[in-house]
Design an enzyme around this catalytic site. Structure first.
Site, PDB file in Angstrom:
ATOM      1  N   LEU A  82       0.855  -1.195   0.000  1.00  0.00           N
ATOM      2  CA  LEU A  82       0.000   0.000   0.000  1.00  0.00           C
ATOM      3  C   LEU A  82       0.886   1.238   0.000  1.00  0.00           C
ATOM      4  CD1 LEU A  82      -2.718  -0.787   2.733  1.00  0.00           C
ATOM      5  CD2 LEU A  82      -3.055  -0.780   0.261  1.00  0.00           C
ATOM      6  N   HIS A  83       0.555   2.204  -0.859  1.00  0.00           N
ATOM      7  CA  HIS A  83       1.303   3.458  -0.812  1.00  0.00           C
ATOM      8  C   HIS A  83       0.518   4.657  -1.320  1.00  0.00           C
ATOM      9  CE1 HIS A  83       1.799   2.437  -5.070  1.00  0.00           C
ATOM     10  NE2 HIS A  83       2.129   3.692  -5.276  1.00  0.00           N
ATOM     11  N   ARG A  84      -0.616   4.448  -1.999  1.00  0.00           N
ATOM     12  CA  ARG A  84      -1.326   5.580  -2.591  1.00  0.00           C
ATOM     13  C   ARG A  84      -2.072   6.386  -1.533  1.00  0.00           C
ATOM     14  NH1 ARG A  84      -0.799   5.493  -7.959  1.00  0.00           N
ATOM     15  NH2 ARG A  84      -0.222   3.494  -8.876  1.00  0.00           N
ATOM     16  N   ASP A  86      -2.126  -1.624  -4.160  1.00  0.00           N
ATOM     17  CA  ASP A  86      -2.646  -0.468  -4.888  1.00  0.00           C
ATOM     18  C   ASP A  86      -1.634  -0.020  -5.948  1.00  0.00           C
ATOM     19  OD1 ASP A  86      -0.715   0.750  -3.318  1.00  0.00           O
ATOM     20  OD2 ASP A  86      -2.116   2.002  -2.180  1.00  0.00           O
TER      21      ASP A  86
END
Length: 377
Positions: A210-212, A284
């Site tokens: 996850l990073h967005r 994501d």
């Protein structure tokens, strides 16, 4: 000689340029009049994110590192442009080749065009339709000034046609990131992650990335999403490669679970070993959806849109969305063994880079020869 300056700036770029460099080297060995200069903008740099990629993927040391990382989007763009202008002025090229959709891609394209240098965009024409994504702006700006477009899918071709790009400038060649995956799949490295003193079992764990901002910037929503993931993964280990500093923030937010395991960022070969042996990937990211499709691994994408729709229509990916409530039925389908199998995507065959170099030699080789003759006469 056809001189190509290749730009790399961030982690996804390295997987895309590695096979292109190898294809140029092969063409040179066959007597073709072609050479390259590799410029690392320094947009991202640490051992896991850059150094190990060069070592593991057989990429030569860059001819130049602009060391233009850090700062805001605008500051980083400006730094890359200023430093690349100096680099390209001192080391002129016939074409500048950019890949993907990171800040370096856009910044170096603008700089090259203002110096009247041809721009080649590999992975051109992909669109999410979401202008809140910096990557979408990078794609659109780059494609607006690109001279020749190398595409991964017919969908990308159509996007370019709708934008008015002439057919003879669109080259459907496939996906260089898949070239890298196929050539390295037998070299994946077991990161030796243990859970409860035991090694991970094949198809007995999930991989999470996850990073967005839509997923991680809002604390309450992030907690809900993580809880939905843990509720739906049947008490199987969920391996989450994340920077130790970020892991600490997540732990301080109370995002802890007995089946959630934070691990440090992994190298390309280690991360894909995990993916290949997992039951599924929850992510994501865009690029990971391509790799899971080729490896036949179920992928659940926590986004409301994607620039890679072929991974859904033809591959193993599903677009879950950013609402935590959406996740449950997808995980139920997966755990009941009813996930779609996916199939092959046209030209994702490991031979894309060779096709790119063939086109470049055909398009620019004659032009360079004529210019050389004019100078001699």
């Amino acid at each position: 000689m056809l001189k190509i300056t290749i730009i790399a700036g961030a982690r996804p770029n390295f997987m895309k340029i590695a096979p292109i460099i190898k294809a140029i080297q092969k063409a040179k060995e066959q007597g073709k009049d072609i050479d390259f200069r590799l410029v690392h903008t320094g947009q991202h740099y640490d051992k896991k994110m850059s150094g190990s990629f060069f070592e593991q993927l057989g990429i030569p040391e860059p001819n130049a590192n602009l060391e233009a990382g850090g700062g805001t989007q605008a500051e980083q763009t400006a730094n890359i442009m200023i430093r690349f202008e100096r680099e390209l002025t001192e080391n002129p090229a016939d074409v500048v080749l950019v890949v993907g959709d990171v800040t370096s891609t856009m910044a170096c394209s603008i700089t090259a065009k203002k110096l009247n240098t041809q721009v080649i965009h590999v992975e051109a024409g992909i669109r999410s339709g979401d202008l809140s994504m910096p990557e979408e702006i990078n794609r659109m700006v780059t494609d607006a000034i690109t001279d020749h477009f190398f595409t991964t899918s017919e969908i990308a071709n159509e996007n370019l046609r709708k934008a008015g790009v002439e057919e003879n400038r669109i080259h459907f060649v496939g996906n260089t990131m898949i070239d890298t995956l196929i050539s390295n799949i037998d070299n994946f490295i077991d990161p030796n992650i243990e859970v409860g003193g035991e090694k991970l079992k094949e198809e007995g764990f999930f991989v999470l990335t996850l990073h967005r901002p839509a997923n991680v910037d809002e604390e309450g929503k992030l907690k809900e999403m993580m809880q939905a993931i843990m509720d739906g993964t049947a008490k199987l280990p969920v391996i989450f490669p994340v920077h130790p500093r970020t892991a600490k923030i997540l732990e301080n937010m109370g995002i802890v679970h007995e089946n959630l395991h934070y691990v440090e960022p992994l190298s390309y070969l280690e991360f894909n070993y995990l993916v290949k042996n997992s039951i599924a990937v929850i992510t994501d990211s865009g690029g990971i959806t391509e790799e899971t499709t080729v490896m036949g691994i179920p992928c659940l994408t926590l986004r409301d849109n994607t620039e890679r729709p072929e991974t859904i229509t033809l591959g193993t990916n599903e677009l879950v969305g950013t609402d935590p409530e959406n996740l449950k039925p997808y995980l139920e389908k997966l755990m009941s063994g009813n996930w779609k199998k996916g199939g092959q995507i046209p030209l994702w065959d490991g031979k894309t880079a060779g096709r790119i170099i063939e086109v470049l030699i055909k398009v620019y080789g004659e032009k360079v020869r004529k210019e050389k003759l004019e100078v001699q006469s």
